[in-house]
Design a protein around this motif. Structure first.
Motif, mmCIF file in Angstrom:
data_model
loop_
_atom_site.group_PDB
_atom_site.id
_atom_site.type_symbol
_atom_site.label_atom_id
_atom_site.label_comp_id
_atom_site.label_asym_id
_atom_site.label_seq_id
_atom_site.Cartn_x
_atom_site.Cartn_y
_atom_site.Cartn_z
ATOM 1 N N GLY A 25 0.812 -1.212 0.000
ATOM 2 C CA GLY A 25 0.000 0.000 0.000
ATOM 3 C C GLY A 25 0.838 1.252 0.000
ATOM 4 O O GLY A 25 1.953 1.267 0.527
ATOM 5 N N THR A 26 0.284 2.301 -0.594
ATOM 6 C CA THR A 26 0.973 3.583 -0.629
ATOM 7 C C THR A 26 0.470 4.529 0.456
ATOM 8 O O THR A 26 1.039 5.583 0.674
ATOM 9 N N THR A 27 -0.634 4.141 1.124
ATOM 10 C CA THR A 27 -1.156 4.886 2.272
ATOM 11 C C THR A 27 -1.442 3.894 3.382
ATOM 12 O O THR A 27 -1.571 2.686 3.142
ATOM 13 N N LEU A 28 -1.573 4.396 4.591
ATOM 14 C CA LEU A 28 -1.877 3.529 5.725
ATOM 15 C C LEU A 28 -3.193 2.792 5.512
ATOM 16 O O LEU A 28 -3.302 1.613 5.825
ATOM 17 N N ASN A 29 -4.182 3.458 4.944
ATOM 18 C CA ASN A 29 -5.467 2.816 4.682
ATOM 19 C C ASN A 29 -5.297 1.605 3.761
ATOM 20 O O ASN A 29 -5.871 0.544 4.007
ATOM 21 N N GLU A 30 -4.504 1.753 2.706
ATOM 22 C CA GLU A 30 -4.254 0.636 1.790
ATOM 23 C C GLU A 30 -3.501 -0.490 2.486
ATOM 24 O O GLU A 30 -3.762 -1.668 2.244
ATOM 25 N N VAL A 31 -2.562 -0.129 3.355
ATOM 26 C CA VAL A 31 -1.800 -1.144 4.096
ATOM 27 C C VAL A 31 -2.752 -1.938 5.001
ATOM 28 O O VAL A 31 -2.678 -3.163 5.062
ATOM 29 N N VAL A 66 0.361 8.663 13.480
ATOM 30 C CA VAL A 66 -0.517 9.047 12.364
ATOM 31 C C VAL A 66 -1.597 10.030 12.788
ATOM 32 O O VAL A 66 -2.134 10.746 11.951
ATOM 33 N N ARG A 67 -1.903 10.109 14.069
ATOM 34 C CA ARG A 67 -2.895 11.087 14.533
ATOM 35 C C ARG A 67 -2.402 12.518 14.328
ATOM 36 O O ARG A 67 -3.180 13.450 14.229
ATOM 37 N N PHE A 68 -1.088 12.685 14.279
ATOM 38 C CA PHE A 68 -0.503 14.001 14.072
ATOM 39 C C PHE A 68 0.012 14.166 12.642
ATOM 40 O O PHE A 68 0.617 15.173 12.313
ATOM 41 N N ALA A 69 -0.230 13.160 11.824
ATOM 42 C CA ALA A 69 0.137 13.219 10.406
ATOM 43 C C ALA A 69 -1.175 13.336 9.625
ATOM 44 O O ALA A 69 -1.980 14.201 9.914
ATOM 45 N N SER A 70 -1.403 12.433 8.703
ATOM 46 C CA SER A 70 -2.615 12.479 7.870
ATOM 47 C C SER A 70 -3.565 11.332 8.167
ATOM 48 O O SER A 70 -4.347 10.916 7.307
ATOM 49 N N GLY A 71 -3.484 10.782 9.389
ATOM 50 C CA GLY A 71 -4.378 9.690 9.758
ATOM 51 C C GLY A 71 -4.212 8.504 8.833
ATOM 52 O O GLY A 71 -3.086 8.130 8.491
ATOM 53 N N LEU A 72 -5.313 7.931 8.390
ATOM 54 C CA LEU A 72 -5.258 6.768 7.516
ATOM 55 C C LEU A 72 -4.768 7.112 6.115
ATOM 56 O O LEU A 72 -4.443 6.222 5.339
ATOM 57 N N ASP A 73 -4.679 8.396 5.798
ATOM 58 C CA ASP A 73 -4.146 8.829 4.508
ATOM 59 C C ASP A 73 -2.635 9.073 4.560
ATOM 60 O O ASP A 73 -2.040 9.511 3.576
ATOM 61 N N PRO A 75 1.067 8.694 4.014
ATOM 62 C CA PRO A 75 1.821 7.933 3.013
ATOM 63 C C PRO A 75 2.707 6.869 3.669
ATOM 64 O O PRO A 75 3.234 7.066 4.765
ATOM 65 N N THR A 76 2.858 5.755 2.975
ATOM 66 C CA THR A 76 3.689 4.656 3.454
ATOM 67 C C THR A 76 4.680 4.273 2.354
ATOM 68 O O THR A 76 4.443 3.344 1.585
ATOM 69 N N PRO A 77 5.801 4.996 2.273
ATOM 70 C CA PRO A 77 6.796 4.718 1.230
ATOM 71 C C PRO A 77 7.355 3.301 1.335
ATOM 72 O O PRO A 77 7.338 2.685 2.407
#
Length: 91
Positions: A25-31, A66-73, A75-77
């Motif tokens: 996945g490219t985002t946490l949600n996809e992961v 992730v709460r201080f980043a973009s949450g489930l969005d 990015p997960t390089p």
């Protein structure tokens, strides 16, 4: 994009007792969707019915909450380490 996910002891029943697994996945949600595909039932333990990270679960992508980043969005390089950590409370 492949990432490594550290699994807390309480969720290892879903991963066959593995403490670290790979996911895509490219985002946490996809992961998280990738984890659910490989380890059915794990998503509902991490994400609530509204689609947000559960209140007592902390997720870090490359050591950033992730709460201080973009949450489930968030990015997960490629090669990123993701840690799922249950919150600890006590008194």
């Amino acid at each position: 994009m492949s990432v490594n996910v550290r699994i807390p002891t309480i969720l290892r029943t879903y991963t066959g007792d593995q403490s670290k697994v790979s996911a895509e996945g490219t985002t946490l949600n996809e992961v998280i969707d990738s984890l659910e595909s490989d380890y059915p039932g794990i998503k509902s333990r991490v994400v609530d019915e509204q689609g947000a990270v559960r209140r007592f679960v902390n997720i870090y992508v490359a050591e950033e909450d992730v709460r201080f980043a973009s949450g489930l969005d968030t990015p997960t390089p490629e090669g990123t380490q993701i840690s799922i950590i249950p919150a600890v409370a006590g008194g």
